[in-house]
Design an enzyme around this catalytic site. Structure first.
Site, PDB file in Angstrom:
ATOM      1  N   LYS A 182      10.974   2.127  17.379  1.00 41.56           N
ATOM      2  CA  LYS A 182       9.841   2.705  18.133  1.00 41.56           C
ATOM      3  C   LYS A 182      10.312   3.794  19.090  1.00 41.56           C
ATOM      4  O   LYS A 182       9.746   4.887  19.142  1.00 41.56           O
ATOM      5  CB  LYS A 182       9.087   1.599  18.902  1.00 41.56           C
ATOM      6  CG  LYS A 182       8.469   0.545  17.995  1.00 41.56           C
ATOM      7  CD  LYS A 182       7.658  -0.475  18.754  1.00 41.56           C
ATOM      8  CE  LYS A 182       8.478  -1.324  19.717  1.00 41.56           C
ATOM      9  NZ  LYS A 182       9.509  -2.154  19.084  1.00 41.56           N
ATOM     10  N   ARG A 215       1.478  -5.915  23.159  1.00 46.95           N
ATOM     11  CA  ARG A 215       2.321  -6.857  22.423  1.00 46.95           C
ATOM     12  C   ARG A 215       1.624  -8.199  22.239  1.00 46.95           C
ATOM     13  O   ARG A 215       2.204  -9.099  21.627  1.00 46.95           O
ATOM     14  CB  ARG A 215       3.622  -7.095  23.204  1.00 46.95           C
ATOM     15  CG  ARG A 215       4.809  -6.267  22.710  1.00 46.95           C
ATOM     16  CD  ARG A 215       5.984  -6.602  23.599  1.00 46.95           C
ATOM     17  NE  ARG A 215       7.264  -6.359  23.007  1.00 46.95           N
ATOM     18  CZ  ARG A 215       8.031  -5.312  23.318  1.00 46.95           C
ATOM     19  NH1 ARG A 215       7.622  -4.397  24.148  1.00 46.95           N
ATOM     20  NH2 ARG A 215       9.216  -5.197  22.778  1.00 46.95           N
ATOM     21  N   ARG A 259      23.042  -1.304  18.882  1.00 46.89           N
ATOM     22  CA  ARG A 259      22.349  -0.319  19.738  1.00 46.89           C
ATOM     23  C   ARG A 259      23.146  -0.061  21.018  1.00 46.89           C
ATOM     24  O   ARG A 259      23.661  -0.969  21.652  1.00 46.89           O
ATOM     25  CB  ARG A 259      20.950  -0.828  20.100  1.00 46.89           C
ATOM     26  CG  ARG A 259      20.265   0.048  21.134  1.00 46.89           C
ATOM     27  CD  ARG A 259      18.769  -0.102  21.134  1.00 46.89           C
ATOM     28  NE  ARG A 259      18.278  -1.449  21.396  1.00 46.89           N
ATOM     29  CZ  ARG A 259      16.992  -1.792  21.325  1.00 46.89           C
ATOM     30  NH1 ARG A 259      16.084  -0.897  20.997  1.00 46.89           N
ATOM     31  NH2 ARG A 259      16.614  -3.029  21.570  1.00 46.89           N
ATOM     32  N   ARG A 281      13.700 -12.868  20.517  1.00 46.03           N
ATOM     33  CA  ARG A 281      12.708 -11.786  20.574  1.00 46.03           C
ATOM     34  C   ARG A 281      11.985 -11.636  19.238  1.00 46.03           C
ATOM     35  O   ARG A 281      10.804 -11.345  19.192  1.00 46.03           O
ATOM     36  CB  ARG A 281      13.393 -10.474  20.968  1.00 46.03           C
ATOM     37  CG  ARG A 281      13.848 -10.491  22.431  1.00 46.03           C
ATOM     38  CD  ARG A 281      14.751  -9.340  22.743  1.00 46.03           C
ATOM     39  NE  ARG A 281      14.057  -8.076  22.746  1.00 46.03           N
ATOM     40  CZ  ARG A 281      14.670  -6.894  22.685  1.00 46.03           C
ATOM     41  NH1 ARG A 281      15.984  -6.841  22.600  1.00 46.03           N
ATOM     42  NH2 ARG A 281      13.971  -5.794  22.711  1.00 46.03           N
TER      43      ARG A 281
HETATM   44  P1  ADP Z   1      12.844  -0.119  19.400  1.00 50.39           P
HETATM   45  O1  ADP Z   1      12.431   0.920  20.413  1.00 50.39           O
HETATM   46  O2  ADP Z   1      11.768  -0.428  18.387  1.00 50.39           O
HETATM   47  O3  ADP Z   1      13.406  -1.364  20.020  1.00 50.39           O
HETATM   48  P2  ADP Z   1      15.066   1.730  18.828  1.00 50.39           P
HETATM   49  O4  ADP Z   1      14.416   3.041  18.586  1.00 50.39           O
HETATM   50  O5  ADP Z   1      15.785   1.524  20.124  1.00 50.39           O
HETATM   51  O6  ADP Z   1      14.023   0.515  18.540  1.00 50.39           O
HETATM   52  O7  ADP Z   1      16.067   1.479  17.605  1.00 50.39           O
HETATM   53  C1  ADP Z   1      16.871   0.294  17.543  1.00 50.39           C
HETATM   54  C2  ADP Z   1      18.255   0.651  16.998  1.00 50.39           C
HETATM   55  O8  ADP Z   1      18.135   1.075  15.638  1.00 50.39           O
HETATM   56  C3  ADP Z   1      18.919   1.825  17.751  1.00 50.39           C
HETATM   57  O9  ADP Z   1      20.313   1.562  17.819  1.00 50.39           O
HETATM   58  C4  ADP Z   1      18.614   3.046  16.874  1.00 50.39           C
HETATM   59  O10 ADP Z   1      19.605   4.053  16.988  1.00 50.39           O
HETATM   60  C5  ADP Z   1      18.596   2.424  15.465  1.00 50.39           C
HETATM   61  N1  ADP Z   1      17.620   3.065  14.566  1.00 50.39           N
HETATM   62  C6  ADP Z   1      16.385   3.542  14.883  1.00 50.39           C
HETATM   63  N2  ADP Z   1      15.773   4.055  13.788  1.00 50.39           N
HETATM   64  C7  ADP Z   1      16.635   3.878  12.748  1.00 50.39           C
HETATM   65  C8  ADP Z   1      16.595   4.189  11.348  1.00 50.39           C
HETATM   66  N3  ADP Z   1      15.515   4.754  10.778  1.00 50.39           N
HETATM   67  N4  ADP Z   1      17.665   3.839  10.594  1.00 50.39           N
HETATM   68  C9  ADP Z   1      18.739   3.246  11.151  1.00 50.39           C
HETATM   69  N5  ADP Z   1      18.853   2.941  12.458  1.00 50.39           N
HETATM   70  C10 ADP Z   1      17.832   3.246  13.263  1.00 50.39           C
HETATM   71  P1  AMP Z   2      11.355  -3.068  24.690  1.00 49.71           P
HETATM   72  O1  AMP Z   2      12.190  -2.054  25.373  1.00 49.71           O
HETATM   73  O2  AMP Z   2       9.993  -2.532  24.297  1.00 49.71           O
HETATM   74  O3  AMP Z   2      12.040  -3.750  23.541  1.00 49.71           O
HETATM   75  O4  AMP Z   2      11.018  -4.200  25.781  1.00 49.71           O
HETATM   76  C1  AMP Z   2      12.062  -4.959  26.380  1.00 49.71           C
HETATM   77  C2  AMP Z   2      11.484  -6.255  26.926  1.00 49.71           C
HETATM   78  O5  AMP Z   2      10.522  -5.962  27.967  1.00 49.71           O
HETATM   79  C3  AMP Z   2      10.720  -7.129  25.924  1.00 49.71           C
HETATM   80  O6  AMP Z   2      11.574  -7.959  25.156  1.00 49.71           O
HETATM   81  C4  AMP Z   2       9.810  -7.924  26.854  1.00 49.71           C
HETATM   82  O7  AMP Z   2      10.511  -8.969  27.516  1.00 49.71           O
HETATM   83  C5  AMP Z   2       9.442  -6.883  27.931  1.00 49.71           C
HETATM   84  N1  AMP Z   2       8.212  -6.159  27.547  1.00 49.71           N
HETATM   85  C6  AMP Z   2       8.097  -4.849  27.208  1.00 49.71           C
HETATM   86  N2  AMP Z   2       6.834  -4.534  26.912  1.00 49.71           N
HETATM   87  C7  AMP Z   2       6.104  -5.676  27.051  1.00 49.71           C
HETATM   88  C8  AMP Z   2       4.738  -6.023  26.852  1.00 49.71           C
HETATM   89  N3  AMP Z   2       3.845  -5.124  26.432  1.00 49.71           N
HETATM   90  N4  AMP Z   2       4.368  -7.301  27.103  1.00 49.71           N
HETATM   91  C9  AMP Z   2       5.244  -8.218  27.527  1.00 49.71           C
HETATM   92  N5  AMP Z   2       6.551  -7.978  27.709  1.00 49.71           N
HETATM   93  C10 AMP Z   2       6.985  -6.718  27.464  1.00 49.71           C
END
Ligand code: ADP
Ligand code: AMP
Length: 215
Positions: A13, A88, A127, A171
């Protein structure tokens, strides 16, 4: 444009958000980033949220809705936004609808990034996040040029506290029970776009743009 990015933790995301906001010129609202900023500044919201985040639980809806309401009143949200990690829960989704209805507005699309659990585990354990600018890297898929240093700003790259394997597993469980029902919620409203999130990040972005344009 008012867009929600939906998907399990680690589905990409944040990675897609940074591309989408550049193209559509809308603010990026990540509740996770807002909580992490509050934790860093040791605010009362941050101290409360940390108790849940560190265990891989969701922060309670009332606290999450408070930070989102505070963010929505900022003037940059007037013409649109990209929500990343919010809503969420169904309670949060219903609260978002009410908030938008108050201002005679609605969501344009909900983009669901579809990624299997095995890929999620390897992505999240690899990550790394810049301690200065928040840019995201991955030791396997998107390495920085110099180990542990951000390409964009030179900041140190860190492992997120909640990316430890045990917390990641929790998670994912929470995602399935609390957040996955939102897929049907938005499908029924006819605004859900599901994209394969396992492809290369640039291809995922192109597919999102194509889907949004045909919408
Ligand atoms: P989220 O915001 O949904 O938690 P991130 O954007 O932080 O996810 O991505 C999670 C991990 O996966 C990061 O280390 C990122 O660099 C990697 N990642 C994101 N998109 C891709 C993709 N299309 N292919 C491989 N790795 C990815
Ligand atoms: P994220 O960076 O989106 O993965 O969020 C990190 C953590 O923040 C999550 O695992 C939750 O503990 C908390 N969090 C983020 N967004 C929300 C939400 N909309 N509702 C509840 N908890 C959240």
């Amino acid at each position: 444009m008012r867009i929600v990015l939906l998907g399990s933790p680690g589905s990409g995301k944040g990675t897609q958000a940074s591309r989408i906001i550049g193209k559509y010129n809308i603010p990026h609202i990540s509740t996770g980033d807002i909580f992490r900023d509050n934790i860093k500044r040791q605010t009362s919201i941050g101290l409360e949220a940390k108790k849940f985040i560190d265990k891989g639980h969701l922060v309670p809806d009332d606290l999450t809705l408070k930070i989102i309401e505070d963010r929505f009143i900022q003037p940059d949200c007037a013409e649109g936004f990209l929500l990343d990690g919010f809503p969420r829960t169904i309670v949060q989704a219903e609260a978002l609808e009410l908030e938008l209805q108050k201002n005679v507005k609605k969501l344009d699309a909900v983009v669901n990034l579809d990624v299997h659990d095995e890929a999620i585990i390897s992505r999240m354990t690899g990550r790394r996040v810049c301690s200065k600018c928040g840019a995201t890297y991955n030791l396997t898929f998107n390495k920085p040029t110099v180990d542990n240093i951000c390409d964009k700003c030179g900041g140190a790259l860190l492992i997120r506290e909640d990316d430890k394997l045990e917390t990641v597993t929790n998670r994912l469980k929470v995602y399935k029970t609390e957040t996955q029902p939102l897929i049907d919620f938005y499908k029924q409203k006819g605004i859900l776009i599901t994209v394969n999130g396992e492809l290369d990040a640039e291809v995922v972005f192109q597919n999102i743009c194509n889907a949004l344009e045909q919408f």
